[in-house]
Design a protein around this motif. Structure first.
Motif, PDB file in Angstrom:
ATOM      1  N   GLY A 129       2.656  13.611  -0.093  1.00  0.00           N
ATOM      2  CA  GLY A 129       3.112  12.259   0.157  1.00  0.00           C
ATOM      3  C   GLY A 129       2.000  11.236   0.247  1.00  0.00           C
ATOM      4  N   THR A 130       0.781  11.599  -0.187  1.00  0.00           N
ATOM      5  CA  THR A 130      -0.359  10.686  -0.108  1.00  0.00           C
ATOM      6  C   THR A 130      -0.317   9.717  -1.279  1.00  0.00           C
ATOM      7  N   HIS A 131       0.472   8.684  -1.130  1.00  0.00           N
ATOM      8  CA  HIS A 131       0.880   7.834  -2.251  1.00  0.00           C
ATOM      9  C   HIS A 131      -0.028   6.644  -2.525  1.00  0.00           C
ATOM     10  N   HIS A 132      -1.138   6.525  -1.784  1.00  0.00           N
ATOM     11  CA  HIS A 132      -2.033   5.382  -1.987  1.00  0.00           C
ATOM     12  C   HIS A 132      -3.248   5.708  -2.857  1.00  0.00           C
ATOM     13  N   GLY A 133      -3.557   6.983  -3.063  1.00  0.00           N
ATOM     14  CA  GLY A 133      -4.777   7.346  -3.773  1.00  0.00           C
ATOM     15  C   GLY A 133      -4.858   6.715  -5.152  1.00  0.00           C
ATOM     16  N   MET A 134      -6.034   6.218  -5.504  1.00  0.00           N
ATOM     17  CA  MET A 134      -6.273   5.577  -6.793  1.00  0.00           C
ATOM     18  C   MET A 134      -7.160   6.465  -7.668  1.00  0.00           C
ATOM     19  N   PRO A 135      -7.185   6.224  -8.981  1.00  0.00           N
ATOM     20  CA  PRO A 135      -7.930   7.129  -9.868  1.00  0.00           C
ATOM     21  C   PRO A 135      -9.392   7.317  -9.487  1.00  0.00           C
ATOM     22  N   ASP A 136     -10.064   6.241  -9.048  1.00  0.00           N
ATOM     23  CA  ASP A 136     -11.498   6.339  -8.830  1.00  0.00           C
ATOM     24  C   ASP A 136     -11.899   6.107  -7.378  1.00  0.00           C
ATOM     25  N   TYR A 164      11.479   8.545  -8.557  1.00  0.00           N
ATOM     26  CA  TYR A 164      10.609   8.598  -7.386  1.00  0.00           C
ATOM     27  C   TYR A 164      11.125   7.581  -6.372  1.00  0.00           C
ATOM     28  N   VAL A 165      11.541   8.079  -5.211  1.00  0.00           N
ATOM     29  CA  VAL A 165      12.087   7.236  -4.148  1.00  0.00           C
ATOM     30  C   VAL A 165      11.145   7.325  -2.955  1.00  0.00           C
ATOM     31  N   ASP A 166      10.747   6.187  -2.420  1.00  0.00           N
ATOM     32  CA  ASP A 166       9.748   6.148  -1.353  1.00  0.00           C
ATOM     33  C   ASP A 166      10.289   5.312  -0.206  1.00  0.00           C
ATOM     34  N   ILE A 167      10.493   5.956   0.962  1.00  0.00           N
ATOM     35  CA  ILE A 167      11.012   5.239   2.123  1.00  0.00           C
ATOM     36  C   ILE A 167       9.977   5.161   3.236  1.00  0.00           C
ATOM     37  N   ASP A 168       8.725   5.363   2.885  1.00  0.00           N
ATOM     38  CA  ASP A 168       7.601   5.152   3.793  1.00  0.00           C
ATOM     39  C   ASP A 168       7.535   3.669   4.163  1.00  0.00           C
ATOM     40  N   ALA A 169       6.954   3.362   5.319  1.00  0.00           N
ATOM     41  CA  ALA A 169       6.824   1.965   5.726  1.00  0.00           C
ATOM     42  C   ALA A 169       5.837   1.189   4.863  1.00  0.00           C
ATOM     43  N   HIS A 170       5.003   1.906   4.100  1.00  0.00           N
ATOM     44  CA  HIS A 170       3.975   1.267   3.287  1.00  0.00           C
ATOM     45  C   HIS A 170       4.286   1.438   1.804  1.00  0.00           C
ATOM     46  N   HIS A 171       3.961   0.440   1.013  1.00  0.00           N
ATOM     47  CA  HIS A 171       4.232   0.475  -0.418  1.00  0.00           C
ATOM     48  C   HIS A 171       3.352   1.504  -1.124  1.00  0.00           C
ATOM     49  N   PRO A 172       3.919   2.306  -2.039  1.00  0.00           N
ATOM     50  CA  PRO A 172       3.163   3.340  -2.754  1.00  0.00           C
ATOM     51  C   PRO A 172       2.375   2.762  -3.924  1.00  0.00           C
ATOM     52  N   ASP A 173       1.321   2.037  -3.609  1.00  0.00           N
ATOM     53  CA  ASP A 173       0.583   1.319  -4.651  1.00  0.00           C
ATOM     54  C   ASP A 173      -0.044   2.244  -5.686  1.00  0.00           C
ATOM     55  N   GLY A 174      -0.498   3.428  -5.251  1.00  0.00           N
ATOM     56  CA  GLY A 174      -1.097   4.358  -6.205  1.00  0.00           C
ATOM     57  C   GLY A 174      -0.094   4.931  -7.184  1.00  0.00           C
ATOM     58  N   VAL A 175       1.104   5.242  -6.711  1.00  0.00           N
ATOM     59  CA  VAL A 175       2.143   5.774  -7.600  1.00  0.00           C
ATOM     60  C   VAL A 175       2.609   4.702  -8.568  1.00  0.00           C
ATOM     61  N   GLU A 176       2.774   3.482  -8.073  1.00  0.00           N
ATOM     62  CA  GLU A 176       3.174   2.397  -8.970  1.00  0.00           C
ATOM     63  C   GLU A 176       2.100   2.158 -10.030  1.00  0.00           C
ATOM     64  N   ASN A 194       4.685  -7.645   4.163  1.00  0.00           N
ATOM     65  CA  ASN A 194       3.426  -8.087   4.789  1.00  0.00           C
ATOM     66  C   ASN A 194       2.721  -6.971   5.553  1.00  0.00           C
ATOM     67  N   ARG A 195       2.996  -5.753   5.200  1.00  0.00           N
ATOM     68  CA  ARG A 195       2.310  -4.592   5.772  1.00  0.00           C
ATOM     69  C   ARG A 195       1.311  -4.091   4.728  1.00  0.00           C
ATOM     70  N   TRP A 196       0.132  -3.625   5.160  1.00  0.00           N
ATOM     71  CA  TRP A 196      -0.844  -3.067   4.229  1.00  0.00           C
ATOM     72  C   TRP A 196      -0.138  -2.049   3.312  1.00  0.00           C
ATOM     73  N   PRO A 197      -0.423  -1.997   1.997  1.00  0.00           N
ATOM     74  CA  PRO A 197      -1.483  -2.682   1.252  1.00  0.00           C
ATOM     75  C   PRO A 197      -1.081  -4.053   0.710  1.00  0.00           C
ATOM     76  N   ARG A 198       0.053  -4.577   1.192  1.00  0.00           N
ATOM     77  CA  ARG A 198       0.547  -5.903   0.808  1.00  0.00           C
ATOM     78  C   ARG A 198       0.774  -6.024  -0.703  1.00  0.00           C
ATOM     79  N   THR A 199       1.227  -4.942  -1.287  1.00  0.00           N
ATOM     80  CA  THR A 199       1.689  -4.938  -2.671  1.00  0.00           C
ATOM     81  C   THR A 199       3.181  -4.631  -2.656  1.00  0.00           C
ATOM     82  N   GLY A 200       3.778  -4.563  -3.845  1.00  0.00           N
ATOM     83  CA  GLY A 200       5.195  -4.241  -3.913  1.00  0.00           C
ATOM     84  C   GLY A 200       6.099  -5.408  -3.617  1.00  0.00           C
ATOM     85  N   ALA A 201       5.805  -6.547  -4.221  1.00  0.00           N
ATOM     86  CA  ALA A 201       6.659  -7.727  -4.030  1.00  0.00           C
ATOM     87  C   ALA A 201       8.017  -7.515  -4.681  1.00  0.00           C
ATOM     88  N   LEU A 202       8.988  -8.248  -4.199  1.00  0.00           N
ATOM     89  CA  LEU A 202      10.356  -8.122  -4.702  1.00  0.00           C
ATOM     90  C   LEU A 202      10.410  -8.334  -6.211  1.00  0.00           C
TER      91      LEU A 202
END
Length: 375
Positions: A129-136, A164-176, A194-202
């Motif tokens: 579930g570590t959904h924030h990791g980025m390639p580099d 892929y369904v994500d109900i974590d409080a934080h947006h899965p920026d790495g998966v997106e 408005n929670r880190w990483p502040r991505t995933g706008a409507l």
């Protein structure tokens, strides 16, 4: 029908990000212990996770980053240029003894899950579930992005369409980042605005299969039920996926210190129950969750739901003893566990009014869904 499978590892019991870090708390080990105390984890349903080899990690991460991560574990330090480029050794992604092996174990579970689900079934991998990791670079406590590897593995093992369904409080920026342009991946995220990483706008939609729903503080069970019925389930049903990956982060529950959402764990159980019939293949991972009682109880309850067992409201003495033994040091919201954190796997419901801003955001995405279907 084959029994659900649980992928775990003892590495989670004996490693920590550090005494001051939010991930200092026991999580997966609590789920394993509680499940065994309840008689829910017989040997034929438990699989020890393999550790992914470095070569397997470069299907998403760069070879330079994988090498730097491995070397950081060996040396237990990083030079300034590595810290700057790869975000290793910073407060959110600290140096600790298992900083390569622990996330590589989670990736090993994700890769194995795709193989185990080749012919259908259900897998629970709470260490994933570590959904924030980025390639580099490491990102948001996540050194490697195991949901990405799980989806890749499902594709290699015969799936053509993955939800892929994500109900974590934080947006899965790495998966997106990994799949925003892939029409064969449906990505739905419900996360605190408005929670880190502040991505995933409507408005973010990638190639049309990215659906982000930022929700306001205090999201309650009634609001989550409306989201489930009006948005989440119709999107998945319309997509007709060969497999579903549910990132079931526990940090959206009310007492978690890393968010301001107010769900009870009943909402998570409802999402699991409703998604189960929608695909022949289901992988449920962990994710965020920083209150050790809440996260351990929730993911154990999810394992029960996957096995057709209703999470009990009255735990046996052995299970209660394990919850009483949990230690949580450092700064935290609660000095002592609430009584039901010890005695039950199911929270009291947290009902409330459905606010206009929640209705409005759901309505905007529902209209987009209908317009997409008409094209």
């Amino acid at each position: 029908m084959t029994k659900p499978l649980f992928i775990g590892s003892e590495i989670y019991r004996n490693s920590s990000y550090g005494d001051w870090h939010p991930l200092r708390v026991p999580r997966v080990s609590t789920v394993m212990d509680l499940s065994r105390a309840l008689g829910w984890l017989p040997v034929d349903q438990y699989i020890t996770s393999p550790t992914a080899k470095p070569a397997a990690l470069t299907s998403f991460h760069t070879a330079e980053y994988v090498s730097a991560l491995s070397k950081a574990e060996k040396d237990q330090e990083v030079p300034a240029e590595v810290k700057e480029r790869h975000h290793l050794g910073i407060p959110s992604n600290p140096i600790f003894p298992e900083m390569y092996r622990r996330p590589a174990t989670s990736v090993g579970a994700a890769l194995l899950a795709g193989e185990l689900l080749r012919d259908g079934g259900v897998v629970h991998a709470p260490g994933c579930g570590t959904h924030h990791g980025m390639p580099d670079r490491a990102n948001g406590f996540c050194y490697l992005n195991d949901p990405v590897f799980a989806i890749q593995s499902l594709f290699r093992n015969g799936c053509r369409r993955v939800a892929y369904v994500d109900i974590d409080a934080h947006h899965p920026d790495g998966v997106e980042y990994a799949f925003e342009g892939d029409p064969n991946v449906l990505m739905i995220s419900i996360h605190e605005e408005n929670r880190w990483p502040r991505t995933g706008a409507l408005e973010d939609r990638g190639a049309g299969n990215v659906w982000n729903l930022p929700v306001p503080r205090g999201l309650n069970d009634d609001e989550m039920l409306l989201i489930l019925n009006k948005l989440l389930l119709p999107l998945v049903q319309n997509f007709q996926p060969d497999a579903i990956v549910l990132q079931c982060g526990a940090d959206a529950v009310e007492e978690d210190p890393q968010s301001k959402l107010s769900l009870s764990n009943r909402s998570h159980y409802a999402v699991v129950r409703e998604l189960m019939p929608l695909s022949d293949r289901l992988l449920v991972t962990g994710g965020g969750g920083y209150n050790p009682w809440s996260v351990g109880r929730l993911w154990t309850g999810v394992w029960g739901v996957l096995n057709g067992i209703d999470p009990p409201s009255d735990l046996i003495d052995e299970a209660q003893a394990g919850l009483r033994d949990i230690k949580w040091t450092g700064q935290r919201r609660f000095k002592e566990p609430l009584p039901h954190w010890i005695t039950s796997l199911i929270d009291p419901p947290n009902n409330g009014p459905i606010r206009d801003e929640v209705r409005g955001s759901i309505g905007q995405l529902v209209r987009r869904r209908r317009a997409t279907q008409q094209v």
